[in-house]
Design an enzyme around this catalytic site. Structure first.
Site, short mmCIF file in Angstrom:
data_model
loop_
_atom_site.label_atom_id
_atom_site.label_comp_id
_atom_site.label_asym_id
_atom_site.label_seq_id
_atom_site.Cartn_x
_atom_site.Cartn_y
_atom_site.Cartn_z
N ASP A 8 2.78 -61.21 12.93
CA ASP A 8 3.87 -60.90 13.86
C ASP A 8 4.65 -59.62 13.52
O ASP A 8 5.86 -59.66 13.27
CB ASP A 8 4.83 -62.11 13.94
CG ASP A 8 4.15 -63.31 14.59
OD1 ASP A 8 3.46 -64.07 13.87
OD2 ASP A 8 4.29 -63.49 15.81
N HIS A 10 4.68 -57.03 15.66
CA HIS A 10 5.27 -56.62 16.95
C HIS A 10 5.54 -55.11 17.04
O HIS A 10 6.64 -54.70 17.46
CB HIS A 10 6.55 -57.41 17.23
CG HIS A 10 6.29 -58.86 17.57
ND1 HIS A 10 6.26 -59.32 18.86
CD2 HIS A 10 6.01 -59.93 16.78
CE1 HIS A 10 5.99 -60.63 18.86
NE2 HIS A 10 5.82 -61.02 17.60
N HIS A 91 1.35 -61.90 22.53
CA HIS A 91 2.04 -60.71 23.01
C HIS A 91 1.12 -59.58 23.45
O HIS A 91 1.46 -58.79 24.31
CB HIS A 91 3.02 -60.20 21.95
CG HIS A 91 4.36 -60.86 22.05
ND1 HIS A 91 5.46 -60.24 22.59
CD2 HIS A 91 4.75 -62.11 21.73
CE1 HIS A 91 6.48 -61.08 22.58
NE2 HIS A 91 6.07 -62.23 22.05
MN LIG Z 1 3.36 -64.84 19.29
#
Ligand SMILES: [Mn+2]
Length: 379
Positions: A8, A10, A91
């Site tokens: 994660d 991101h 995502h």
């Molecule tokens: Mn996720």
């Protein structure tokens, strides 16, 4: 065998209005720095494999900076001959196959193994006379697909180690849900299977579900609700019938969700003093924080000296005031000074424009402002 488990990251995430000297959103840059710190650690620790359990990018179409940062850092692992295996998270997974997957850019980079084709894949490695199989399921298009793929996995007993890597929340544990529409649910009985380790991604707080099943958590704070969590990655040592793991913390920008000030029995002067005290105590410079005013009557809220607060917080990276306003008719209003500021600015600007569609644009604009700015609220 030494393995690093990260998750994660991101990349491409941005928040708030603060920009750097080179015109990049400060939080976007902070997040790149955190990712770089993790890779710095990886180069130093010389693991046999690095696993990334999904949401490398914040979106399906990350901006060019996020792509450049990802390539630059992943190439450092590649050049150091450290295998990097990564699964797609919710995502970065497009809803339509035709969109094409951003992980395609990692194909043909030596030592990089991107798993993003909506189905279970298995990778075998032989490292220093030990064999390991990594069972990887990327984000799938449906929850059923995910379960069907889970059912295809067989532990390969001829190997010294079997590792499973997944991106999703664990069934029955509400806390692990991120409340995103496309998140996958991992059946909890599945986690009891005899894998040497299960590397989980999606939940942003580092969590040891059991000694051999862990969420690495995110590498940066993405909301005030994460402000108390430490961020970093997991270092694993696998030996026959013995797993040792430790969480390695990285330093991020300070983010604080301050204790609420209960205003019901305070006058304006006392409330201002409490706010000032909180601000002085934390030393706002380069920090992100949220001041919370609970049970504040409308009349008192209107008297708050926001200019003074702004001045005290001028060196902060970001601050906001969340107020739970109590009006006379018991109606609860949640005010956010940040939303107020931009909304006021926009209204002022629009009112000075000579446009036929002024009213319509004003209404639309306000809707967008509220939608965007409340995105990071209450998480
Ligand atoms: Mn996720």
């Amino acid at each position: 065998m030494k393995i690093l488990h990260i998750s994660d990251t991101h990349l491409g995430y941005s928040a708030y209005r603060k920009i750097t000297d080179d015109n990049i959103n400060q939080r976007e840059k902070d997040n790149y720095n955190s990712f770089q710190k993790v890779i710095d650690n990886a180069i130093k620790l010389k693991p046999d494999i690095v696993l990334h359990s999904g949401d490398l990018f914040d979106s399906v179409r990350p901006n060019n900076r996020a792509i450049t940062v990802s390539i630059k850092q992943i190439l450092r692992l590649s050049k150091n001959k450290i295998p990097f295996l990564i699964i797609s998270g919710n995502h970065e997974q497009p809803k339509l196959k035709e969109t094409g997957h951003i992980f395609n850019i990692f194909e043909h980079i030596e030592n990089v193994y991107p798993v993003y084709n909506l189905k279970y894949e298995k990778y075998d490695f032989n490292i220093k006379n030990e064999s390991i199989t990594i069972h990887a399921i990327p984000q799938t298009l449906s929850k059923e697909d995910f379960i069907n793929n889970l059912n295809k996995i067989n532990i390969d007993k001829s190997k010294d180690f079997n590792i499973l890597i997944l991106h999703g929340s664990v069934k029955g544990i509400k806390e692990f849900k991120m409340n995103e529409f496309n998140e996958l649910i991992i059946p909890d009985d599945y986690l009891k299977k005899k894998f040497d380790y299960i590397a989980l991604g999606h939940y942003h707080k580092y969590t040891k579900i059991s000694s051999n099943c862990q969420y690495a958590g995110s590498t940066e704070h993405f909301s005030f609700s994460e402000s108390k969590n430490e961020k970093g990655f997991i270092e694993l040592h696998l030996e026959k019938n013995n797993i040792n793991s430790k969480f390695i913390k990285i330093e991020n920008r300070v983010i604080l969700d301050l204790e609420p000030i209960i205003c019901s029995n305070l006058n304006l002067d006392q409330i201002m003093k409490s706010i000032e005290l909180q601000i002085r105590e934390i030393d706002p410079k380069n920090k992100i924080f949220r001041i919370k005013l609970e049970k504040i009557p409308t009349t008192i809220y209107r008297g708050i000296d926001f200019e003074k607060i702004k001045n005290l917080c001028k060196d902060a990276t970001h601050y906001e005031i969340k107020a739970n306003i109590e009006s006379k008719n018991d109606e609860k209003i949640i005010k956010n000074s940040k939303i107020d500021a931009l909304a006021k600015e926009y209204t002022y600007f629009m009112n000075n424009q000579n446009l036929k569609e002024k009213q319509l644009l004003l209404e639309l604009g306000m809707k967008y402002i509220e939608r965007i700015e409340s995105k990071n609220e209450d998480k």
